[in-house]
Design a protein around this motif. Structure first.
Motif, PDB file in Angstrom:
ATOM      1  N   SER A 126       9.097 -30.781  70.228  1.00 12.97           N
ATOM      2  CA  SER A 126       8.106 -31.364  71.132  1.00 12.97           C
ATOM      3  C   SER A 126       6.909 -31.797  70.308  1.00 12.97           C
ATOM      4  CB  SER A 126       7.687 -30.359  72.205  1.00 12.97           C
ATOM      5  OG  SER A 126       7.073 -29.217  71.626  1.00 12.97           O
ATOM      6  N   GLY A 127       6.044 -32.606  70.917  1.00 19.05           N
ATOM      7  CA  GLY A 127       4.788 -32.960  70.283  1.00 19.05           C
ATOM      8  C   GLY A 127       4.693 -34.355  69.730  1.00 19.05           C
ATOM      9  N   ALA A 163      13.797 -26.898  58.502  1.00 21.30           N
ATOM     10  CA  ALA A 163      13.216 -28.100  57.904  1.00 21.30           C
ATOM     11  C   ALA A 163      12.907 -29.138  58.978  1.00 21.30           C
ATOM     12  CB  ALA A 163      14.177 -28.694  56.876  1.00 21.30           C
ATOM     13  N   TRP A 164      12.067 -30.060  58.592  1.00 20.10           N
ATOM     14  CA  TRP A 164      11.802 -31.256  59.390  1.00 20.10           C
ATOM     15  C   TRP A 164      12.369 -32.463  58.641  1.00 20.10           C
ATOM     16  CZ3 TRP A 164      10.078 -31.267  64.244  1.00 20.10           C
ATOM     17  CH2 TRP A 164       9.393 -30.138  64.711  1.00 20.10           C
ATOM     18  N   PHE A 165      13.071 -33.295  59.372  1.00 12.45           N
ATOM     19  CA  PHE A 165      13.578 -34.552  58.862  1.00 12.45           C
ATOM     20  C   PHE A 165      13.020 -35.668  59.738  1.00 12.45           C
ATOM     21  CE2 PHE A 165      17.000 -33.672  55.769  1.00 12.45           C
ATOM     22  CZ  PHE A 165      17.055 -32.297  55.868  1.00 12.45           C
ATOM     23  N   ARG A 166      13.118 -36.880  59.247  1.00 13.65           N
ATOM     24  CA  ARG A 166      12.740 -38.026  60.067  1.00 13.65           C
ATOM     25  C   ARG A 166      13.681 -39.183  59.751  1.00 13.65           C
ATOM     26  NH1 ARG A 166       6.938 -39.530  57.194  1.00 13.65           N
ATOM     27  NH2 ARG A 166       7.788 -40.393  55.241  1.00 13.65           N
ATOM     28  N   GLN A 167      13.787 -40.048  60.734  1.00 10.40           N
ATOM     29  CA  GLN A 167      14.650 -41.211  60.561  1.00 10.40           C
ATOM     30  C   GLN A 167      14.005 -42.410  61.232  1.00 10.40           C
ATOM     31  OE1 GLN A 167      18.696 -40.646  61.905  1.00 10.40           O
ATOM     32  NE2 GLN A 167      19.420 -42.262  60.543  1.00 10.40           N
ATOM     33  N   ALA A 168      13.781 -43.442  60.438  1.00  7.74           N
ATOM     34  CA  ALA A 168      13.255 -44.697  60.956  1.00  7.74           C
ATOM     35  C   ALA A 168      14.423 -45.614  61.271  1.00  7.74           C
ATOM     36  CB  ALA A 168      12.329 -45.339  59.929  1.00  7.74           C
ATOM     37  N   PRO A 169      14.241 -46.565  62.175  1.00 11.53           N
ATOM     38  CA  PRO A 169      15.332 -47.485  62.526  1.00 11.53           C
ATOM     39  C   PRO A 169      15.888 -48.187  61.292  1.00 11.53           C
ATOM     40  CG  PRO A 169      13.532 -47.716  64.077  1.00 11.53           C
ATOM     41  CD  PRO A 169      13.041 -46.810  62.978  1.00 11.53           C
ATOM     42  N   GLY A 170      17.189 -48.151  61.157  1.00  9.40           N
ATOM     43  CA  GLY A 170      17.841 -48.824  60.050  1.00  9.40           C
ATOM     44  C   GLY A 170      17.773 -48.096  58.723  1.00  9.40           C
ATOM     45  N   LYS A 171      17.204 -46.901  58.734  1.00 10.92           N
ATOM     46  CA  LYS A 171      17.074 -46.138  57.491  1.00 10.92           C
ATOM     47  C   LYS A 171      17.817 -44.811  57.595  1.00 10.92           C
ATOM     48  CE  LYS A 171      12.711 -48.123  55.924  1.00 10.92           C
ATOM     49  NZ  LYS A 171      11.348 -47.818  55.385  1.00 10.92           N
ATOM     50  N   GLU A 172      18.072 -44.220  56.443  1.00 11.60           N
ATOM     51  CA  GLU A 172      18.741 -42.927  56.414  1.00 11.60           C
ATOM     52  C   GLU A 172      17.755 -41.816  56.808  1.00 11.60           C
ATOM     53  OE1 GLU A 172      22.040 -43.816  52.896  1.00 11.60           O
ATOM     54  OE2 GLU A 172      20.481 -42.319  52.608  1.00 11.60           O
ATOM     55  N   GLN A 186       9.964 -38.604  69.038  1.00 11.43           N
ATOM     56  CA  GLN A 186       9.515 -39.868  68.462  1.00 11.43           C
ATOM     57  C   GLN A 186       8.054 -39.791  68.042  1.00 11.43           C
ATOM     58  OE1 GLN A 186      11.273 -42.647  67.753  1.00 11.43           O
ATOM     59  NE2 GLN A 186       9.427 -43.607  66.916  1.00 11.43           N
ATOM     60  N   VAL A 187       7.787 -40.308  66.837  1.00 14.62           N
ATOM     61  CA  VAL A 187       6.419 -40.447  66.332  1.00 14.62           C
ATOM     62  C   VAL A 187       6.215 -41.914  65.983  1.00 14.62           C
ATOM     63  CG1 VAL A 187       4.844 -39.892  64.443  1.00 14.62           C
ATOM     64  CG2 VAL A 187       6.273 -38.092  65.454  1.00 14.62           C
ATOM     65  N   GLU A 194       4.120 -46.030  57.991  1.00 16.77           N
ATOM     66  CA  GLU A 194       5.426 -45.701  57.412  1.00 16.77           C
ATOM     67  C   GLU A 194       5.920 -44.301  57.793  1.00 16.77           C
ATOM     68  OE1 GLU A 194       2.725 -46.829  55.788  1.00 16.77           O
ATOM     69  OE2 GLU A 194       2.542 -45.899  53.801  1.00 16.77           O
ATOM     70  N   ASP A 195       5.086 -43.515  58.468  1.00 20.16           N
ATOM     71  CA  ASP A 195       5.519 -42.215  58.982  1.00 20.16           C
ATOM     72  C   ASP A 195       6.249 -42.346  60.325  1.00 20.16           C
ATOM     73  OD1 ASP A 195       2.407 -40.902  57.831  1.00 20.16           O
ATOM     74  OD2 ASP A 195       4.366 -40.658  56.884  1.00 20.16           O
ATOM     75  N   THR A 196       6.276 -43.544  60.860  1.00 25.71           N
ATOM     76  CA  THR A 196       6.942 -43.776  62.145  1.00 25.71           C
ATOM     77  C   THR A 196       8.428 -43.467  62.067  1.00 25.71           C
ATOM     78  OG1 THR A 196       5.351 -45.449  62.849  1.00 25.71           O
ATOM     79  CG2 THR A 196       7.556 -45.555  63.828  1.00 25.71           C
ATOM     80  N   GLY A 197       8.935 -42.798  63.098  1.00 26.69           N
ATOM     81  CA  GLY A 197      10.352 -42.492  63.157  1.00 26.69           C
ATOM     82  C   GLY A 197      10.626 -41.377  64.151  1.00 26.69           C
ATOM     83  N   THR A 198      11.883 -41.026  64.252  1.00 23.05           N
ATOM     84  CA  THR A 198      12.274 -39.878  65.060  1.00 23.05           C
ATOM     85  C   THR A 198      12.294 -38.656  64.156  1.00 23.05           C
ATOM     86  OG1 THR A 198      13.623 -41.276  66.488  1.00 23.05           O
ATOM     87  CG2 THR A 198      14.018 -38.901  66.575  1.00 23.05           C
ATOM     88  N   TYR A 199      11.603 -37.624  64.567  1.00 19.92           N
ATOM     89  CA  TYR A 199      11.488 -36.405  63.767  1.00 19.92           C
ATOM     90  C   TYR A 199      12.410 -35.343  64.345  1.00 19.92           C
ATOM     91  CZ  TYR A 199       7.640 -38.190  60.999  1.00 19.92           C
ATOM     92  OH  TYR A 199       6.880 -38.915  60.110  1.00 19.92           O
ATOM     93  N   TYR A 200      13.169 -34.725  63.446  1.00 20.27           N
ATOM     94  CA  TYR A 200      14.148 -33.722  63.831  1.00 20.27           C
ATOM     95  C   TYR A 200      13.855 -32.383  63.166  1.00 20.27           C
ATOM     96  CZ  TYR A 200      16.971 -37.773  65.198  1.00 20.27           C
ATOM     97  OH  TYR A 200      17.435 -38.931  65.767  1.00 20.27           O
TER      98      TYR A 200
END
Length: 124
Positions: free
Chosen positions: A6-7, A34-43, A120-121, A88-94
Motif C-alpha cells: 500500500s502507499g 525486498a522492494w522491486f519496481r517495474q516500469a512499462p516496457g522494462k524489466e 503504482q508510483v 524515472e522512479d515511476t513504476g509499479t512497486y512490488y
C-alpha cells in the motif's frame, strides 16, 4: 494472501512517498525481503533489500541516499520511504520475500518466492 502493498500514488518530482508491505503466512518466516519496481516496457529491477535478522540493508545505486527500507517485525511490516523522487522512479512497486538471503544477487527477481500485487508510483 501473503504480501500486501500500500502507499503508492502520484507525486511531483522532489516529493516523497512511503510504501508499506504487510506480510502474513509463510512470508513472515522469510529471511530476506525486498522492494522491486517495474516500469512499462522494462524489466523488473531491485530497489532495496533487508535482512530480517539484524536489519542489514542494501540499495540499488539509482536510489541510494534517497530511499530508505525498514522493517517492523512486531507488525510483520516492510516499509520503503522514498524521498526526492524523480520521474524515472515511476513504476509499479512490488514487495518480495525469500527464504534465503542471496548476497550480491539480491536484485535478481528469480531469488524471491513470494510477491505482492504491486502498487503504482507516478512521479511527474
Amino acid at each position: 494472501v501473503q504480501l500486501v502493498e500500500s502507499g503508492g500514488g502520484s507525486v511531483l518530482a522532489g516529493g516523497s512517498l512511503r510504501l508499506s508491505c504487510v506480510a502474513s503466512g509463510y512470508a513472515v518466516r522469510s529471511d530476506c525481503m525486498a522492494w522491486f519496481r517495474q516500469a512499462p516496457g522494462k524489466e523488473r529491477e531491485g530497489v532495496a533489500s533487508i535482512y530480517r535478522l539484524g536489519g542489514s540493508t542494501v540499495y540499488a545505486d539509482s536510489v541510494k541516499g534517497r530511499f530508505t527500507v525498514s522493517q517492523d517485525n512486531t507488525k510483520n511490516t516492510l516499509s520503503l520511504v522514498m524521498d526526492n523522487l524523480k520521474p524515472e522512479d515511476t513504476g509499479t512497486y512490488y514487495c518480495a520475500a525469500s527464504g534465503y538471503c542471496w548476497g550480491t544477487t539480491w536484485a535478481n527477481p528469480s531469488r524471491y518466492e513470494l510477491w505482492g500485487q504491486g502498487t503504482q508510483v507516478t512521479v511527474s
